[in-house]
Each structure stands twice: as C-alpha cells, then as structure tokens.
Design an enzyme around this catalytic site. Structure first.
Site, PDB file in Angstrom:
ATOM      1  N   HIS A  48      30.968  49.473  30.633  1.00 40.20           N
ATOM      2  CA  HIS A  48      31.973  50.364  30.039  1.00 40.20           C
ATOM      3  C   HIS A  48      31.421  50.873  28.707  1.00 40.20           C
ATOM      4  O   HIS A  48      30.596  50.205  28.082  1.00 40.20           O
ATOM      5  CB  HIS A  48      33.266  49.610  29.713  1.00 40.20           C
ATOM      6  CG  HIS A  48      33.888  48.878  30.863  1.00 40.20           C
ATOM      7  ND1 HIS A  48      34.311  49.497  32.015  1.00 40.20           N
ATOM      8  CD2 HIS A  48      34.193  47.561  31.029  1.00 40.20           C
ATOM      9  CE1 HIS A  48      34.852  48.595  32.832  1.00 40.20           C
ATOM     10  NE2 HIS A  48      34.786  47.416  32.256  1.00 40.20           N
ATOM     11  N   CYS A  53      37.495  42.140  30.430  1.00 43.06           N
ATOM     12  CA  CYS A  53      36.234  42.513  29.763  1.00 43.06           C
ATOM     13  C   CYS A  53      36.455  43.504  28.617  1.00 43.06           C
ATOM     14  O   CYS A  53      35.937  43.313  27.515  1.00 43.06           O
ATOM     15  CB  CYS A  53      35.270  43.090  30.785  1.00 43.06           C
ATOM     16  SG  CYS A  53      36.031  44.296  31.894  1.00 43.06           S
TER      17      CYS A  53
HETATM   18  P1  NAD Z   1      35.540  39.494  43.177  1.00 48.66           P
HETATM   19  O1  NAD Z   1      36.252  40.182  44.269  1.00 48.66           O
HETATM   20  O2  NAD Z   1      34.136  39.882  42.865  1.00 48.66           O
HETATM   21  O3  NAD Z   1      35.514  37.924  43.463  1.00 48.66           O
HETATM   22  C1  NAD Z   1      36.650  37.220  43.867  1.00 48.66           C
HETATM   23  C2  NAD Z   1      36.221  36.087  44.777  1.00 48.66           C
HETATM   24  O4  NAD Z   1      37.369  35.334  45.151  1.00 48.66           O
HETATM   25  C3  NAD Z   1      35.549  36.550  46.059  1.00 48.66           C
HETATM   26  O5  NAD Z   1      34.398  35.764  46.271  1.00 48.66           O
HETATM   27  C4  NAD Z   1      36.590  36.271  47.144  1.00 48.66           C
HETATM   28  O6  NAD Z   1      35.987  35.926  48.361  1.00 48.66           O
HETATM   29  C5  NAD Z   1      37.312  35.074  46.551  1.00 48.66           C
HETATM   30  N1  NAD Z   1      38.686  34.914  47.017  1.00 48.66           N
HETATM   31  C6  NAD Z   1      39.549  35.856  47.423  1.00 48.66           C
HETATM   32  N2  NAD Z   1      40.731  35.296  47.765  1.00 48.66           N
HETATM   33  C7  NAD Z   1      40.606  33.974  47.564  1.00 48.66           C
HETATM   34  C8  NAD Z   1      41.474  32.866  47.718  1.00 48.66           C
HETATM   35  N3  NAD Z   1      42.722  33.023  48.151  1.00 48.66           N
HETATM   36  N4  NAD Z   1      40.997  31.637  47.396  1.00 48.66           N
HETATM   37  C9  NAD Z   1      39.739  31.467  46.957  1.00 48.66           C
HETATM   38  N5  NAD Z   1      38.876  32.488  46.790  1.00 48.66           N
HETATM   39  C10 NAD Z   1      39.306  33.728  47.084  1.00 48.66           C
HETATM   40  O7  NAD Z   1      36.463  39.611  41.890  1.00 48.66           O
HETATM   41  P2  NAD Z   1      35.986  39.592  40.367  1.00 48.66           P
HETATM   42  O8  NAD Z   1      35.525  40.946  39.997  1.00 48.66           O
HETATM   43  O9  NAD Z   1      35.117  38.423  40.129  1.00 48.66           O
HETATM   44  O10 NAD Z   1      37.388  39.404  39.640  1.00 48.66           O
HETATM   45  C11 NAD Z   1      37.989  38.151  39.495  1.00 48.66           C
HETATM   46  C12 NAD Z   1      38.960  38.185  38.343  1.00 48.66           C
HETATM   47  O11 NAD Z   1      38.221  38.479  37.152  1.00 48.66           O
HETATM   48  C13 NAD Z   1      40.041  39.274  38.432  1.00 48.66           C
HETATM   49  O12 NAD Z   1      41.201  38.806  37.782  1.00 48.66           O
HETATM   50  C14 NAD Z   1      39.443  40.409  37.620  1.00 48.66           C
HETATM   51  O13 NAD Z   1      40.406  41.303  37.120  1.00 48.66           O
HETATM   52  C15 NAD Z   1      38.761  39.640  36.517  1.00 48.66           C
HETATM   53  N6  NAD Z   1      37.674  40.355  35.857  1.00 48.66           N
HETATM   54  C16 NAD Z   1      36.769  41.077  36.585  1.00 48.66           C
HETATM   55  C17 NAD Z   1      35.760  41.748  35.918  1.00 48.66           C
HETATM   56  C18 NAD Z   1      34.758  42.561  36.658  1.00 48.66           C
HETATM   57  O14 NAD Z   1      34.194  43.476  36.073  1.00 48.66           O
HETATM   58  N7  NAD Z   1      34.463  42.302  37.897  1.00 48.66           N
HETATM   59  C19 NAD Z   1      35.677  41.665  34.528  1.00 48.66           C
HETATM   60  C20 NAD Z   1      36.574  40.883  33.831  1.00 48.66           C
HETATM   61  C21 NAD Z   1      37.591  40.236  34.511  1.00 48.66           C
END
Ligand code: NAD
Length: 384
Positions: free
Chosen positions: A261, A181
């Site tokens: 942010h 992000c």
């Molecule tokens: P999150 O924890 O909210 O969601 C992840 C999901 O994946 C959960 O629903 C979890 O149950 C599921 N999961 C976990 N292990 C799994 C597996 N082995 N197989 C299938 N599903 C599985 O995470 P998020 O915040 O959505 O982050 C996801 C990615 O996006 C990360 O790489 C993060 O760095 C990136 N990201 C996050 C944000 C943010 O602000 N949240 C912003 C930009 C990028």
C-alpha cells in the site's frame, strides 16, 4: 507457567552452585532438567488459519526463543500445507472429514482445530475476515487466550493492539485484536508525531494494493477503484480503536498492484514541526523505516526488489517505509509518503501481542527488540 518458571530458576541456580561454570559429574542431568524445563517455559502458540498472515506469524513465532509453534490449521491440502510440513509444524484441520484427502496427498494430520487449541497457551486466529469471529465460542469454551487480525471487528476482543502505542494495556488480556496493516502503519507514525508535537488533525489517503500476490481471482486489473467511495474510509475510525484521542480523516482506493500500500499523509501538529527532528524520530523508532534519497527508490516495486535482494524472508518489510525526500515540514504542517507491506507489518505486532497477553514481558520496548532481533530485522535505513 509460574511453577515451570520457578522450577527453571531453581535448577539453573542449583546447577551453578553445585558445579560452578565448568560442570561436574551431575552436569548432564541438571542440564537436561534445565533444557526440558526451558522448553516447557516457552509460550505454546497455535495458528488457526495458515494463510498469508498465518504462515508468516508461524515462522516469526518459531524464530523467538520464548515461543514455539504447537500447530497450524488448514482447510484444504494446498501448497501452504506442504510448506507447513516442510517447516515441521504439526498440521491440524478444521474439518476432520477431510483427513483422508490430506493423508492421500501425503500430509499427516495430527487432529482437529479443537485438539490444536487445547495444546496451546495462545491461539493466533488468522482465518479470513469474519471467519475468525465464529471461532470465539471455541476459545471461550476452552478458556484459552486468543488474538484476531484486523479483518475482525474491534468488538470481538474489545481491545485493539499496536506494540508502539498500547502494549501495556494488553498485558494479561484473554482476547486481543491486532489492527490491520494500514492501521498499524498509521498508528506507528501518528503516535510518534503526537508524542513529540501533539496532533491536531491527520488527513491520510490510502492507495491500496488490489490483492495479495497469490490471490489470482481478485482485481482490479485495469481500474482505480474508490474503496469506499464515501469519506471517511474505515481506516480512520480503526485508528481510533488504538489512539482514541486522535482527530483523523481517511480516504481509500484500490489499484492494480499486489506489492504494497502507499499512504499520502498530512498531519497538522499543535507545535511547530521540524523536518530534521521528524527524520531523527523515524530513525530512532524500531518499526519505522526511512527510504533515503541515496537509495534512489521511488516505488513499491523497487522497495520489494530491494527487500528481496537484502535476503529478507519472503521479501517481507515489517517496518513502515517512509520516503525521506517526501517529508515536508512547514510551521504546523507535516506531509510525507509511506509504503506499507500489507503481508508483513502486522506479523511482528502479533508476536508482541502474544508476549503481552501471557504477561512474561511487561516492557514494550524489550518485547519489540526481542521480536525484531529474532527475525533479524535490520531497518531499511541501515542498509543504505
Ligand atoms: P488468507 O485467506 O490468506 O488465509 C486464511 C487461511 O485460513 C487460509 O489458509 C484458509 O485455508 C484458512 N481457513 C479458512 N477458514 C478456516 C477455518 N474455518 N478454520 C481454520 N482455517 C481456516 O487470509 P489472510 O490474508 O491471511 O487474512 C487473515 C486475516 O488477517 C484477516 O482478518 C485479514 O483481514 C487480516 N489481514 C490480512 C492482511 C493481508 O494483506 N493479507 C493484512 C493484515 C491483516
């Protein structure tokens, strides 16, 4: 896919030549073929990891005319799994031994993550940071296209993506990583200023939200944490994965908020910079938002409230929110504040990345407009 496209255009043409615009007795079968083929032409997208980012990407995919959600995956039957059910997304699970627990909760499970991936043209991996990397072998074995999020290293895909900067380079790729992000927010504006004035150096300070709103176990509750204490933070090097020629230093800290942010950015330009021109550049960019003085907003909380009042889905701000009053230009120096909604800005980038990888749209601007249009993204400056 190519065959399906030919089929689609053949029947569209046949329908027109045989029936004209008004139709005739065989209008219905031709329309049927037209519609079913059109359905098949849609890019089949699976979302592996239906969490903060995954659930937003799923809705954004479902909103596009050229894509459909073939499945989403969960690890446990939580509230988000019920949202997936309510949205009608086929639910797959990472560990089939948990199927009974899901079904006991009233959630039908279609199959395993592998089954879901087989049904897809492109897999959006939105599993937590570092989990995504463990899925690469599966995508490789199935010969599927996959894209990861910014929590994974650049090396996982060997290519880091931002729609405004390097869409063309993503065309036809099997693997892509959509940068985080903060990096997305930085790349959008730095690239725009670089194209106009040339960038000598960027110095950016990121005041980051401590956790996403739903993350009850993360902090800090009462501290400003230097994260990291060392300089540069990882954001600068991450910008270089998209814009390798940019000189940039970044510093970062986290604070007790969940909203967004805030970036404090100082750019030294090669040519003299004009404040009015910068404002025009922002206004004319499809993913740069301008928070004008008339809005009277000077915080992330008020911005989120405004997005909510505007009726944005999940109060998401997909665009950078640059504060007009903070824009300061003097000779070769440009300074401003921008707020970045961490849960939202990468979502639209995921959609463009999918389109580029499949190669159905070769033009970045057209993809961006299609994505924005399907989501009803009316940039923040057009609302005040
Ligand atoms: P999150 O924890 O909210 O969601 C992840 C999901 O994946 C959960 O629903 C979890 O149950 C599921 N999961 C976990 N292990 C799994 C597996 N082995 N197989 C299938 N599903 C599985 O995470 P998020 O915040 O959505 O982050 C996801 C990615 O996006 C990360 O790489 C993060 O760095 C990136 N990201 C996050 C944000 C943010 O602000 N949240 C912003 C930009 C990028």
């Amino acid at each position: 896919m190519v065959f399906e496209k030919i089929f689609f255009y053949f029947f569209s043409g046949l329908g027109f030549f045989k029936n004209g615009w008004k139709g005739s007795h065989d209008f219905i079968p031709i329309t049927f073929l037209y519609t079913t083929t059109m359905y098949d032409c849609m890019i089949k997208v699976a979302i592996n990891g239906y969490g903060t980012i995954g659930k937003r990407v799923a809705d954004a995919v479902a909103a596009q005319k050229d894509m459909k959600v073939v499945g989403v995956s969960k690890t446990r039957p939580n509230a988000e799994a019920f949202v997936a059910k309510q949205r009608g997304y086929p639910l797959y699970i990472a560990d089939l031994s948990k199927k009974a627990a899901f079904e006991k909760a009233g959630l039908s499970v279609v199959g395993s993550v592998e089954d879901m991936c087989k049904a897809a043209d492109v897999i959006v991996d939105a599993t937590p940071s570092d989990v995504g990397a463990t899925n690469k072998q599966l995508y490789e074995r199935l010969g599927k296209k996959a894209l990861w999020q910014g929590g994974e290293e650049h090396e996982i895909a060997g290519f880091s993506f931002n729609s405004s900067c390097n869409y063309k380079d993503a065309i036809g790729r099997q693997f892509v990583r959509v940068v985080s992000c903060n990096t997305t927010g930085l790349c959008r504006i730095i690239n725009e200023i670089d194209k106009e004035y040339g960038v000598s150096h960027v110095h950016a300070i990121m005041i980051r939200r401590g956790s996403d709103p739903g993350e009850i176990k993360k902090g800090p509750i009462d501290a400003v944490v230097l994260d990291p204490v060392t300089v540069p933070s990882h954001h600068g090097p991450d910008v270089l994965t998209v814009l390798p020629h940019i000189s940039i230093t970044t510093m970062a800290m986290i604070v007790p908020t969940t909203m967004m942010h805030m970036h404090a950015i100082q750019i030294t330009t090669k040519k003299t910079v004009s404040r009015d021109r910068v404002i025009d550049l922002i206004k004319n960019h499809p993913r740069l938002g301008l928070v004008k003085k008339t809005l009277g907003i000077k915080s992330t909380a008020e911005l989120k409230e405004f997005a909510m009042d505007l009726g944005r889905q999940r109060s998401d701000l997909w665009e950078n929110c640059i504060f007009e009053e903070s824009i300061y230009a003097n000779k070769n120096e440009l300074c401003f504040f921008q707020a970045i909604h961490q849960e939202a800005d990468v979502v639209v980038e995921n959609i463009d990345a999918i389109r580029a990888m499949v190669g159905l749209e070769k033009d970045a601007s057209r993809s961006i407009m299609t994505t924005n249009g399907a989501l009803g993204l009316n940039l923040i400056q057009n609302n005040h």
